[in-house]
Design a protein around this motif. Structure first.
Motif, PDB file in Angstrom:
ATOM      1  N   VAL A   5       0.807  -1.211   0.000  1.00  0.00           N
ATOM      2  CA  VAL A   5       0.000   0.000   0.000  1.00  0.00           C
ATOM      3  C   VAL A   5       0.838   1.258   0.000  1.00  0.00           C
ATOM      4  CG1 VAL A   5      -2.030  -1.015   1.043  1.00  0.00           C
ATOM      5  CG2 VAL A   5      -0.203  -0.221   2.512  1.00  0.00           C
ATOM      6  N   THR A   6       2.010   1.214   0.597  1.00  0.00           N
ATOM      7  CA  THR A   6       2.819   2.422   0.647  1.00  0.00           C
ATOM      8  C   THR A   6       3.449   2.727  -0.698  1.00  0.00           C
ATOM      9  OG1 THR A   6       3.315   2.028   2.964  1.00  0.00           O
ATOM     10  CG2 THR A   6       4.738   3.548   1.809  1.00  0.00           C
ATOM     11  N   LYS A   7       4.097   1.755  -1.279  1.00  0.00           N
ATOM     12  CA  LYS A   7       4.790   1.984  -2.536  1.00  0.00           C
ATOM     13  C   LYS A   7       3.834   2.226  -3.677  1.00  0.00           C
ATOM     14  CE  LYS A   7       9.026   1.650  -1.123  1.00  0.00           C
ATOM     15  NZ  LYS A   7       9.933   2.797  -1.220  1.00  0.00           N
ATOM     16  N   CYS A   8       2.738   1.490  -3.702  1.00  0.00           N
ATOM     17  CA  CYS A   8       1.802   1.597  -4.821  1.00  0.00           C
ATOM     18  C   CYS A   8       0.774   2.699  -4.600  1.00  0.00           C
ATOM     19  CB  CYS A   8       1.077   0.265  -5.030  1.00  0.00           C
ATOM     20  SG  CYS A   8       2.185  -1.089  -5.405  1.00  0.00           S
ATOM     21  N   MET A 137       7.914  -1.633   2.893  1.00  0.00           N
ATOM     22  CA  MET A 137       7.033  -2.470   2.082  1.00  0.00           C
ATOM     23  C   MET A 137       7.662  -2.739   0.723  1.00  0.00           C
ATOM     24  SD  MET A 137       3.116  -1.270   2.621  1.00  0.00           S
ATOM     25  CE  MET A 137       2.238  -1.549   4.140  1.00  0.00           C
ATOM     26  N   CYS A 138       7.338  -3.880   0.170  1.00  0.00           N
ATOM     27  CA  CYS A 138       7.777  -4.254  -1.180  1.00  0.00           C
ATOM     28  C   CYS A 138       9.290  -4.338  -1.287  1.00  0.00           C
ATOM     29  CB  CYS A 138       7.254  -3.266  -2.225  1.00  0.00           C
ATOM     30  SG  CYS A 138       5.486  -3.027  -2.173  1.00  0.00           S
ATOM     31  N   LYS A 139       9.954  -4.645  -0.185  1.00  0.00           N
ATOM     32  CA  LYS A 139      11.421  -4.691  -0.236  1.00  0.00           C
ATOM     33  C   LYS A 139      11.990  -5.577   0.859  1.00  0.00           C
ATOM     34  CE  LYS A 139      15.509  -1.662  -0.131  1.00  0.00           C
ATOM     35  NZ  LYS A 139      15.986  -0.249  -0.066  1.00  0.00           N
ATOM     36  N   PHE A 140      12.914  -6.461   0.475  1.00  0.00           N
ATOM     37  CA  PHE A 140      13.740  -7.204   1.415  1.00  0.00           C
ATOM     38  C   PHE A 140      15.193  -6.905   1.075  1.00  0.00           C
ATOM     39  CE2 PHE A 140      10.511 -10.869   2.103  1.00  0.00           C
ATOM     40  CZ  PHE A 140       9.973 -10.221   3.207  1.00  0.00           C
ATOM     41  N   THR A 141      15.939  -6.342   2.010  1.00  0.00           N
ATOM     42  CA  THR A 141      17.373  -6.197   1.787  1.00  0.00           C
ATOM     43  C   THR A 141      18.025  -7.568   1.937  1.00  0.00           C
ATOM     44  OG1 THR A 141      17.872  -5.789   4.116  1.00  0.00           O
ATOM     45  CG2 THR A 141      17.286  -3.863   2.756  1.00  0.00           C
ATOM     46  N   ARG A 142      19.277  -7.665   1.527  1.00  0.00           N
ATOM     47  CA  ARG A 142      19.985  -8.944   1.668  1.00  0.00           C
ATOM     48  C   ARG A 142      20.021  -9.372   3.131  1.00  0.00           C
ATOM     49  NH1 ARG A 142      24.180 -11.515  -1.259  1.00  0.00           N
ATOM     50  NH2 ARG A 142      24.251  -9.744  -2.697  1.00  0.00           N
ATOM     51  N   LEU A 189       4.891   3.005   6.846  1.00  0.00           N
ATOM     52  CA  LEU A 189       5.411   4.336   6.539  1.00  0.00           C
ATOM     53  C   LEU A 189       6.273   4.307   5.285  1.00  0.00           C
ATOM     54  CD1 LEU A 189       6.494   5.556  10.104  1.00  0.00           C
ATOM     55  CD2 LEU A 189       4.377   6.102   8.882  1.00  0.00           C
ATOM     56  N   ASP A 190       6.290   5.394   4.557  1.00  0.00           N
ATOM     57  CA  ASP A 190       7.153   5.535   3.390  1.00  0.00           C
ATOM     58  C   ASP A 190       8.463   6.157   3.860  1.00  0.00           C
ATOM     59  OD1 ASP A 190       8.458   6.185   1.010  1.00  0.00           O
ATOM     60  OD2 ASP A 190       6.556   6.472  -0.051  1.00  0.00           O
ATOM     61  N   ALA A 191       9.474   5.308   4.016  1.00  0.00           N
ATOM     62  CA  ALA A 191      10.756   5.783   4.534  1.00  0.00           C
ATOM     63  C   ALA A 191      11.405   6.785   3.598  1.00  0.00           C
ATOM     64  CB  ALA A 191      11.685   4.593   4.770  1.00  0.00           C
ATOM     65  N   ASP A 192      11.203   6.608   2.292  1.00  0.00           N
ATOM     66  CA  ASP A 192      11.816   7.510   1.319  1.00  0.00           C
ATOM     67  C   ASP A 192      11.294   8.937   1.460  1.00  0.00           C
ATOM     68  OD1 ASP A 192      13.230   5.381   0.330  1.00  0.00           O
ATOM     69  OD2 ASP A 192      11.796   4.947  -1.281  1.00  0.00           O
ATOM     70  N   GLU A 193      10.051   9.079   1.902  1.00  0.00           N
ATOM     71  CA  GLU A 193       9.452  10.404   2.052  1.00  0.00           C
ATOM     72  C   GLU A 193       9.521  10.915   3.488  1.00  0.00           C
ATOM     73  OE1 GLU A 193       5.530  10.543   0.487  1.00  0.00           O
ATOM     74  OE2 GLU A 193       6.100   9.859  -1.516  1.00  0.00           O
ATOM     75  N   GLY A 194      10.122  10.123   4.364  1.00  0.00           N
ATOM     76  CA  GLY A 194      10.256  10.548   5.754  1.00  0.00           C
ATOM     77  C   GLY A 194       8.942  10.681   6.486  1.00  0.00           C
TER      78      GLY A 194
END
Length: 320
Positions: A5-8, A137-142, A189-194
């Motif tokens: 929901v955050t990314k999209c 959301m929509c992300k897994f780091t290594r 939360l959208d980390a990219d947008e703080g």
């Protein structure tokens, strides 16, 4: 992850919606690097069907990657103290890794969910993200993926699938659910947008998702309140999110023990006032409908009583 929901920016969308329709499990992943191009097909193969009835996808990959996906033994795979192969975990990560960033991103996450035979919008995926302690959301780091697989003791798709029942059971525990609940706010939360607060629509979607296994009686009324007052409720703060769990546990369904004197967020005061007024109007409406169904000749209590008493009187006099 979750509903992405955050990314999209769309609480009802599924993973990958930004890039349009996908070709399901038949799509291959292509990675370009300094060496020759590698081609990875979707990493899934299971016997029969999983618990949700979704058929697993065909696999065209050769070992050692296929052995990493399905947990088949392969030589030279160093095992840790739990018997997990770090090589298999690494190869599983690379199967979905983005070609430009050292992480599994939206498209790879969609393929990962397809190969696990889970819907990206379902509760199990949120629980998996919680176990992996995913920050976004929509992300897994290594590191999130590797540490997550170690945490659930799985180094293959088959191992992750078989871990879902245990993960769901863990999420039911009181302390574990509290941790999952608080994680969900940060995850949304959208980390990219703080961002420091959840958008109202995203918060509504996440509340429905996180309470999948045990929905409090007041939840739908609370979400209706949020939906019907969009102009006055633009975002949900961390304090409001966290306190709502306490609210569901401390306040009964009839709201009779709610007190504005206690340290509840002001939004809860507004909600209780709104909800009690809604119930009052609902009761008044039901009473009017009940009166409308009753006519003097059909269901007047006074008429019925007089007729019954008159009948009894006739029988009594007739007996003498």
């Amino acid at each position: 992850m979750g509903q992405c929901v955050t990314k999209c920016k769309n609480p009802t969308s599924s993973l990958g919606s930004k890039s349009g329709d996908k070709e399901g499990g038949s799509k291959s992943h292509h990675k370009k690097g300094g060496h020759k191009e590698e081609q990875h097909a979707p990493c899934s193969k299971a016997i029969g069907e999983l618990s949700n009835g979704t058929k697993a996808l065909e696999v065209t990959m050769e070992t050692p990657v296929i052995s990493a996906m399905m947990g088949e033994p392969h030589r030279d795979m160093g095992l840790d103290g739990n018997g997990l192969s770090m090589l298999r975990i690494e190869e599983l990560f690379y199967c979905y890794k983005d070609e430009h960033e050292d992480a599994i991103l939206e498209e790879g996450m969609e393929m990962f969910c397809i190969d696990l035979c889970v819907d990206p919008a379902e509760f199990r995926v949120l629980v998996l993200a919680w176990k992996f302690q995913a920050a976004t959301m929509c992300k897994f780091t290594r590191k999130e993926f590797t540490d997550g697989c170690k945490a659930i003791k799985a180094d293959s798709l088959e191992g992750i699938c078989s871990s879902f029942p245990v993960m769901l059971l863990d999420a039911k525990g009181e302390e574990n659910f509290k941790d999952l609940y608080r994680f969900t706010f940060q995850f949304g939360l959208d980390a990219d947008e703080g961002q420091r607060s959840l958008q109202r629509d995203i918060a509504i979607a996440l509340w429905r998702l996180v309470f999948t296994q045990n929905s409090p009686a007041i939840l739908e009324h609370w979400l209706d309140f949020l939906s019907e007052n969009p102009s006055s409720i633009r975002g949900i703060s961390r304090d409001t999110w966290n306190m709502f769990l306490n609210f569901t546990q401390a306040i009964g369904p009839d709201l009779s023990n709610y007190s504005e004197e206690e340290a509840w967020p002001s939004l809860f005061d507004t909600f209780v006032e709104w909800e009690l007024e809604r119930r009052k109007k609902e009761e008044e409406q039901m009473a009017k409908e009940e009166e409308g169904r009753c006519t003097d000749s059909e269901c007047s209590p006074t008429t019925d009583r007089l007729e019954t008493e008159g009948s009894r009187g006739s029988q009594t006099w007739g007996g003498h």
